[in-house]
Design an enzyme around this catalytic site. Structure first.
Site, mmCIF file in Angstrom:
data_model
loop_
_atom_site.group_PDB
_atom_site.id
_atom_site.type_symbol
_atom_site.label_atom_id
_atom_site.label_comp_id
_atom_site.label_asym_id
_atom_site.label_seq_id
_atom_site.Cartn_x
_atom_site.Cartn_y
_atom_site.Cartn_z
ATOM 1 C CD GLU A 188 -1.750 -2.592 1.053
ATOM 2 O OE1 GLU A 188 -0.889 -2.632 1.531
ATOM 3 O OE2 GLU A 188 -3.396 -2.769 0.766
ATOM 4 C CG HIS B 231 -11.290 -7.666 5.907
ATOM 5 N ND1 HIS B 231 -10.618 -7.436 6.468
ATOM 6 C CD2 HIS B 231 -10.866 -7.203 3.878
ATOM 7 C CE1 HIS B 231 -9.400 -8.020 5.900
ATOM 8 N NE2 HIS B 231 -9.510 -7.688 4.526
#
Lengths: 329, 326
Positions: free
Chosen positions: B60, B129
């Site tokens: 990321e 999530h």
């Protein structure tokens, strides 16, 4: 290249290094007299890495530096006056007094910033190299970073992505053997913190004498040639040493007796002066170059001292591309 | 024209900009031939090829950092961070690098990029999530923030986001991906900082964003049917710029405010909205303000537990009733 033109080129590099050294000394002295606030991370001792690299690169190439970045800003064309005015919070500062010592930037000549979160700019350099490829240019991007950055995740993410995308990017580590106050060897599982990691990403690496501007220039030139030819990134680990402590508040008492003195014998300016003499440059010409550098920095100090304080209206500019800072209706 | 999904509209919005401007490129995990784990980039790789749609490793920091470097040097990258929870893995770029670099260089550089990310709960993905984290971005001056609630707004806000010379965090709500709506007209552009009045009413103002817009609309229908209360529903569409003027205009008619936000109550964006209202609209109010927000707990897995802690129609209806009887 003839010896004479080589010597002329080297004398210019020597002079730029002298300008950086004088600027760092001025920054130190101005801090002691209360005219530079906040902090500084002086690059005295590191000059050959920035100046050698810039000499090997072309206009249009990109450079990303760290909070110890005065030498990169000056090597990429920032004037000592702009830099010192920035440190002294003047409206004429390089970043309009909104950045300070840790964020010197000369975007107009490709030096796209000094970043003070360790390692964060390595992925940015990868992105600039990716951009060059996407736009079909032969530009290269260089990230300069310290040995301490090699233990942070962004270093590894950047090397991997640059390797798999085979991008024209150079990773230049200025290994001064200390991550802040701690010897890098005591916290790193590789003998060469940058070069030693490169093989695991399939990248070529070199360990070079970072205090010899010619050695740095030639190594960067080889790496840039490889990058422009489409052969991907290179890791260079330049061994060097900082003459001051990590930052303004660090007297560097953790350094063993005699270590600084040994490195001072290999001072980048001493090394380049020796090379100049070997190439036939007279002591008078070398001294003249150093005197010019001193004069430039003396004038820069005077001009920065005389410059107006930061423009208060600038607190609310430059957040957005339209120049403003509006966040709501 | 037939209705389209929110999911397909993400790819449609990006594709329109990629056709218009060759500087627009995409990067992210599984976004290429795979079409994205949420199928929000389906067709881009086929239409634009590997030189404009780039699969990345699970990195990321490298994704967003590279997007930043490319944006500073002439490109308009659209980076995907698969789940918004993962923004924490590259938070340095969104908190310290991207929003600050223009300011701290005295305006020497611009960073025209979009970071897209799937946000929010409702799908039973558990604590790591499912979180709605649009308030994370709101804590950082220097980021623009979009969070569309309809397929047409996805396309229109994407157009503004990609064309913006400022960095934009673009929250695509996971719970809305399968929802359908009218397709965006050709050349559809929704400007940032313009809330939409999606239902008119004179009794109470419901301020919503993304997933809470359909929630507020359903609550408004029930309040109309059961209580005869006419709720006005405002879809903010962007958090920065924040269209507080639209909220104040609505309160001039309704005098009652309920903010419906999925992010946690602690530090949620509704706190910023109501603080402006308290400061500048105090005399417009006939009742206290209410915030129906995510509870201050991590998101639980079980559907029934998740309903306990995220906004629901019942909670919105209850909040409105507490004000209409005030």
């Amino acid at each position: 290249m003839t010896d004479a033109t080589a010597a002329t080129g080297l004398l210019a590099l020597h002079e730029t290094m002298a300008v950086i050294r004088r600027t760092e000394k001025a920054a130190h002295d101005l801090f002691m007299s209360g005219l530079v606030k906040g902090t500084t991370h002086l690059a005295a001792g590191h000059e050959a890495v920035a100046v050698g690299a810039r000499a090997a690169l072309r206009d249009g190439d990109y450079a990303f530096a760290t909070y110890r970045g005065h030498h990169h800003a000056i090597a990429w064309g920032a004037t000592p006056e702009e830099c010192l005015a920035e440190l002294m919070q003047r409206s004429t500062g390089l970043n309009k007094a909104k950045g300070g010592s840790m964020h010197l930037t000369k975007a107009g000549s490709g030096m796209l910033g000094s970043y003070a979160i360790v390692g964060a700019h390595l992925p940015m350099a990868v992105g600039a190299a990716w951009s060059a490829r996407l736009r079909g240019t032969d530009q290269v991007a260089v990230a300069f970073f310290g040995d301490g950055a090699t233990n942070i995740g962004a270093f590894h993410e950047a090397l991997n992505l640059a390797a798999v995308w085979r991008l024209p990017v150079l990773f230049v580590c200025e290994n001064n053997f200390y991550m802040e106050y701690t010897p890098i060897g005591s916290v790193t599982a590789a003998e060469h913190p940058a070069a030693g990691r490169a093989p695991s990403y399939g990248l070529p690496a070199e360990v070079v004498d970072g205090n010899d501007v010619v050695t740095v220039r030639d190594a960067v030139a080889r790496a840039a040639q490889r990058a422009r030819a489409g052969d991907g990134p290179t890791v260079l680990e330049a061994h060097t040493y900082r003459h001051y402590g990590h930052s303004r508040t660090d007297p560097a008492k953790y350094r063993p007796d005699g270590e600084l003195e040994r490195w001072l014998e290999r001072d980048p300016l001493t090394v380049s002066a020796q090379r100049l003499r070997e190439a036939g440059t007279s002591d008078d010409d070398i001294k003249a170059a150093e005197d010019r550098a001193a004069g430039v920095v003396d004038e820069a100090v005077a001009a920065a001292r005389a410059a107006p304080e930061a423009d208060l209206s600038e607190a609310f500019t430059d957040v957005w591309a339209d120049g403003g800072a509006a966040w709501r209706t | 024209m037939a209705d389209v999904t929110y999911r397909d509209s993400v790819a449609e919005g990006i594709a329109r900009e990629m056709r218009r401007d060759p500087a627009v490129v995409c990067l992210g995990e599984d976004i290429g031939a795979a079409g994205g784990v949420f199928k929000t980039t389906v067709g881009l790789f086929e239409e634009f090829g590997p030189e404009r749609v780039w699969d990345t490793p699970i990195s990321e920091q490298a994704i967003v950092g590279a997007a930043m470097g490319a944006a500073m040097t002439g490109m308009r990258p659209v980076a995907e961070i698969m789940f918004s929870d993962f923004l924490a893995c590259c938070w340095d770029y969104l908190a310290n690098e991207i929003p600050k670099v223009r300011y701290m260089t005295g305006g020497q550089v611009t960073v025209p990029l979009v970071v897209r990310t799937a946000n929010g709960g409702g799908l039973g993905f558990g604590a790591q999530h499912s979180q709605a984290v649009e308030n994370w971005a709101l804590t950082v001056p220097g980021l623009k923030i979009a969070a569309p609630s309809t397929p047409a707004d996805v396309v229109g806000l994407m157009a503004s986001a990609v064309r913006s010379d400022d960095p934009v965090v673009f929250f695509e709500h996971k719970g809305l991906l399968a929802s359908k709506g009218a397709p965006a007209p050709d050349d559809h552009v929704v400007p940032f900082g313009e809330a939409a009045v999606v239902r008119e009413g004179g009794d109470v103002t419901l301020v919503a964003l993304a997933s809470t817009v359909p929630l507020a609309l359903t609550a408004a229908e029930r309040l109309a049917a059961d209580d005869g209360v006419a709720a006005e529903v405002l879809d903010l569409r962007t958090l920065i710029p924040l269209d507080v003027a639209a909220v104040l205009r609505s309160l001039e008619r309704t005098s009652r405010l309920v903010v419906v936000e999925e992010n946690p109550y602690q530090g949620g964006w509704g706190g910023t909205v109501v603080s402006v209202v308290a400061d500048e609209g105090f005399e417009l109010l006939d009742a206290p303000v209410r915030r129906v927000a995510g509870a201050n707990v991590p998101l639980p897995f079980a559907d029934a537990l998740e309903d306990q802690v995220i906004p629901t129609v019942d909670k919105v209806v209850d909040a409105v009733r507490s004000l209409t009887t005030y």
